[in-house]
Enzyme design. Sequence first.
Site, PDB file in Angstrom:
ATOM      1  N   HIS A   1       3.668  -2.346   3.270  1.00  0.00           N
ATOM      2  CA  HIS A   1       3.474  -0.927   2.993  1.00  0.00           C
ATOM      3  C   HIS A   1       4.740  -0.295   2.445  1.00  0.00           C
ATOM      4  O   HIS A   1       5.832  -0.498   2.995  1.00  0.00           O
ATOM      5  CB  HIS A   1       3.053  -0.182   4.269  1.00  0.00           C
ATOM      6  CG  HIS A   1       1.716  -0.582   4.790  1.00  0.00           C
ATOM      7  ND1 HIS A   1       1.523  -1.734   5.517  1.00  0.00           N
ATOM      8  CD2 HIS A   1       0.488   0.005   4.676  1.00  0.00           C
ATOM      9  CE1 HIS A   1       0.234  -1.844   5.835  1.00  0.00           C
ATOM     10  NE2 HIS A   1      -0.407  -0.792   5.337  1.00  0.00           N
TER      11      HIS A   1
ATOM     12  N   ASP B   1       0.850  -1.180   0.000  1.00  0.00           N
ATOM     13  CA  ASP B   1       0.000   0.000   0.000  1.00  0.00           C
ATOM     14  C   ASP B   1       0.889   1.235   0.000  1.00  0.00           C
ATOM     15  O   ASP B   1       1.789   1.355   0.852  1.00  0.00           O
ATOM     16  CB  ASP B   1      -0.908   0.023   1.224  1.00  0.00           C
ATOM     17  CG  ASP B   1      -2.012  -1.020   1.153  1.00  0.00           C
ATOM     18  OD1 ASP B   1      -2.079  -1.739   0.137  1.00  0.00           O
ATOM     19  OD2 ASP B   1      -2.801  -1.105   2.106  1.00  0.00           O
TER      20      ASP B   1
END
Length: 270
Positions: free
Chosen positions: A221, A74
């Site tokens: 992430h 992400d």
Amino acid sequence: MKKHLQKLRDSFLTGTHIAKTLLVLALGIGAIAISAMYLSNEAVTTDSSNVVNGRALPIYCVDTEAPKIALTFDAAWGNDDTANILAILEKHNIQATFFMTGGWVESYPDDVRAIYAAGHDLGNHSESHPDMATLSTEEIRQQLMGPHERVRELTGYEMMLFRPPYGSYDNDLINTASECGYYTIQWDVDSLDWKDYGIDSIISTVCNHKHLGNGSIILCHNGAKYTAQALDTLITDLKAQGYEFVKLSDLIYTDDYYMDHEGRQHQQQQ
């Protein structure tokens, strides 16, 4: 004779009135039935493939006999580690999936082009990272289509994968995403890299995760403190366990599928 004709005329007019009344009532009932059917259709999900017990589910993982897994990132904040992550992925000759917010795409267009040029999936992570389960349908569309148009302008790529911020969703979100051409994606293996527990923690959390298995979707992430440093060993260990890394677009089923109550996507038997 005149009285008899008058009675016939009155009877005819009364019958005509009753017929007209019945016709109006019939039309009204028909309209109500059509409205009820329309409202009923609006209340259910637009795609029954992902509905379990009346609830629309995102894809948490995929049912497959092949030892394939998907590594996802992400991207909503910085880009200090993007080049390093891409270099490690290239070193291991694997492809991943990057879910990007519209703000991140706008801030780092060169990174978006680099991710695309390296052959990775580009995914939608909303425009501004809100809790999209709290938004109206029109607001959801705006959050989806803003990044979509921006990525298309940069790369020509039509995104089809969407991950809701915070993993928050409801039926309206998933249905609206589907109407916009998106498969909604979650994960079944969370690296917890966003908690900044350290390199060893990320590696151990993923490689020993109780849900890790064929068809798993791993959440990492871009911009987390230790992710890039843990990535090389994490990939090496998972390969040693026999797993093959693939893009999400090569892992999920895009048609003829159904979901189970755990959010596992299954291929329909032909």
